[in-house]
Scaffold this motif. Sequence first.
Motif, short mmCIF file in Angstrom:
data_model
loop_
_atom_site.label_atom_id
_atom_site.label_comp_id
_atom_site.label_asym_id
_atom_site.label_seq_id
_atom_site.Cartn_x
_atom_site.Cartn_y
_atom_site.Cartn_z
N PHE A 126 17.79 44.92 3.73
CA PHE A 126 17.99 44.30 2.42
C PHE A 126 18.58 45.31 1.46
O PHE A 126 18.28 46.51 1.54
CB PHE A 126 16.65 43.78 1.88
N ASP A 127 19.38 44.83 0.51
CA ASP A 127 19.98 45.69 -0.50
C ASP A 127 18.89 46.10 -1.50
O ASP A 127 18.19 45.25 -2.04
CB ASP A 127 21.10 44.93 -1.22
N ALA A 128 18.78 47.40 -1.74
CA ALA A 128 17.75 47.92 -2.64
C ALA A 128 18.02 47.58 -4.11
O ALA A 128 17.12 47.66 -4.94
CB ALA A 128 17.61 49.43 -2.48
N ALA A 129 19.24 47.16 -4.44
CA ALA A 129 19.58 46.81 -5.82
C ALA A 129 19.23 45.38 -6.18
O ALA A 129 18.85 45.09 -7.31
CB ALA A 129 21.06 47.06 -6.07
N ASP A 130 19.36 44.46 -5.23
CA ASP A 130 19.12 43.05 -5.55
C ASP A 130 18.29 42.29 -4.51
O ASP A 130 18.04 41.11 -4.67
CB ASP A 130 20.44 42.33 -5.80
N GLY A 131 17.88 42.94 -3.43
CA GLY A 131 17.05 42.30 -2.42
C GLY A 131 17.80 41.41 -1.45
O GLY A 131 17.20 40.81 -0.56
N SER A 132 19.13 41.32 -1.59
CA SER A 132 19.91 40.44 -0.71
C SER A 132 19.92 40.98 0.72
O SER A 132 19.74 42.17 0.96
CB SER A 132 21.34 40.30 -1.23
N VAL A 133 20.15 40.07 1.67
CA VAL A 133 20.18 40.43 3.08
C VAL A 133 21.46 41.18 3.40
O VAL A 133 22.56 40.71 3.10
CB VAL A 133 20.07 39.17 3.98
N LYS A 134 21.32 42.36 4.00
CA LYS A 134 22.46 43.14 4.46
C LYS A 134 22.66 42.93 5.96
O LYS A 134 23.77 42.99 6.46
CB LYS A 134 22.26 44.63 4.19
N LYS A 135 21.53 42.73 6.68
CA LYS A 135 21.56 42.56 8.13
C LYS A 135 20.34 41.75 8.54
O LYS A 135 19.23 42.01 8.08
CB LYS A 135 21.54 43.93 8.80
N GLY A 136 20.56 40.75 9.40
CA GLY A 136 19.49 39.88 9.89
C GLY A 136 18.66 40.56 10.96
O GLY A 136 18.90 41.70 11.28
N PRO A 137 17.67 39.80 11.41
CA PRO A 137 17.58 38.36 11.50
C PRO A 137 17.15 37.62 10.23
O PRO A 137 17.26 36.41 10.17
CB PRO A 137 16.56 38.12 12.62
N ALA A 138 16.65 38.31 9.22
CA ALA A 138 16.30 37.60 7.98
C ALA A 138 17.55 36.94 7.40
O ALA A 138 18.65 37.49 7.49
CB ALA A 138 15.71 38.57 6.95
N SER A 139 17.36 35.76 6.83
CA SER A 139 18.50 35.06 6.22
C SER A 139 18.31 34.81 4.74
O SER A 139 19.21 34.33 4.07
CB SER A 139 18.76 33.73 6.95
N LYS A 140 17.14 35.15 4.22
CA LYS A 140 16.84 34.97 2.80
C LYS A 140 16.54 36.32 2.16
O LYS A 140 15.95 37.19 2.80
CB LYS A 140 15.64 34.05 2.61
N PRO A 141 16.90 36.49 0.89
CA PRO A 141 16.63 37.77 0.21
C PRO A 141 15.14 37.97 -0.04
O PRO A 141 14.36 37.02 -0.01
CB PRO A 141 17.39 37.62 -1.10
N LEU A 142 14.78 39.21 -0.32
CA LEU A 142 13.42 39.51 -0.75
C LEU A 142 13.22 38.90 -2.13
O LEU A 142 14.13 38.95 -2.97
CB LEU A 142 13.18 41.02 -0.81
N GLY A 143 12.05 38.36 -2.38
CA GLY A 143 11.77 37.79 -3.69
C GLY A 143 11.62 38.89 -4.73
O GLY A 143 11.06 39.95 -4.46
#
Length: 157
Positions: A126-143
Amino acid sequence: MTGTQGPARTATGRTVARRTVVAAAGAVGLGAALVACGSDDDSSDAVAQTPAGDGANGAAGGGEVLAKTADIPEGGGKVFEDKGVVVTQPTAGEFKAFSAACTHSGCTVGDISNGTITCPCHGSQFDAADGSVKKGPASKPLGAASITVEGDSITLA
């Protein structure tokens, strides 16, 4: 398959080939294994987006000091597993907070370096700036979680 076993009878008296029974049992086992692995459902997001509270849902109460700003490295971060949050410093003086629960299967994220939060269970990043997924298997960002930076103290908002 070898042997001379004939068809099996069900409780209703129907005849079922042994191959059908084995296939059905395998499908049930596969379904149970997939459920045990986890999913990308919204259940982890519900906890992730409510960091303030009494701690009963895995999130800490508001106003509690988590760390000093000096404890959070630039481009990295720190996981507060007992509070269910991860705090990052994507750029100098900018602090962000997210749920520490990976959205793939709920494992607690681990390493935070080079602007990336990594889950040790299945390798999601996950991107440390916005929580978005950079690489799966996760498909949703961190809340997102709410923090307040006052002076050199970082607290849960």
